[in-house]
Design a protein around this motif. Structure first.
Motif, short mmCIF file in Angstrom:
data_model
loop_
_atom_site.label_atom_id
_atom_site.label_comp_id
_atom_site.label_asym_id
_atom_site.label_seq_id
_atom_site.Cartn_x
_atom_site.Cartn_y
_atom_site.Cartn_z
N ARG A 68 0.71 -0.94 -0.01
CA ARG A 68 0.09 0.21 0.00
C ARG A 68 1.05 1.54 0.15
O ARG A 68 2.27 1.13 0.54
N GLN A 69 0.52 2.37 -0.33
CA GLN A 69 1.11 3.61 -0.42
C GLN A 69 -0.04 5.20 -0.20
O GLN A 69 -1.25 4.95 -1.19
N ARG A 94 5.59 3.49 -0.73
CA ARG A 94 4.74 2.09 -0.81
C ARG A 94 5.38 1.61 0.30
O ARG A 94 6.37 1.25 0.58
#
Length: 116
Positions: free
Chosen positions: A38-39, A45
């Motif tokens: 996820r970022q 990220r």
């Protein structure tokens, strides 16, 4: 090369749940270890969770351990991320990829927004 498409994101209140899906093309999906990443806005990220080719072993980032569950269905060429007890800090674009990730396999991701 594995082509990946993420889906299932959305807007949810804190404490809520979402289930993300990662659809993979190609007959070799089942041979790969896979992961979720996820970022968040303004951040790099980061790793979220990973799963072995058989689904027998999983590993989670400390920040999501006990709340998220990674799974896969090799017959459907699909991987999942069940996210429970969501927190505002889980807000991010979520991506799936092989593990370790391949630069040529990043997809568009799916946005998860958790409101407080």
């Amino acid at each position: 090369q594995v082509q990946l498409v993420e889906s299932g994101g959305g807007l949810v209140q804190a404490g809520g749940s979402l289930r993300l899906s990662c659809a993979a093309s190609g007959r070799t999906f089942s041979s790969y270890r896979m992961g979720w990443f996820r970022q968040a806005p303004g951040k790099e990220r980061e790793f979220v969770a990973r799963i072995t080719w058989s689904g027998g072993t999983t590993y989670y980032a400390d920040s999501v351990k006990g709340r998220f569950t990674i799974s896969r269905d090799n017959a459907k060429n699909t991987m999942y991320l069940q996210m429970n007890s969501l927190k505002p800090e889980d807000t991010a674009v979520y991506y799936c990829n092989t593990y370790p990730p391949r630069e040529d396999s990043w997809g568009q991701g799916t946005q998860v927004t958790v409101s407080s």
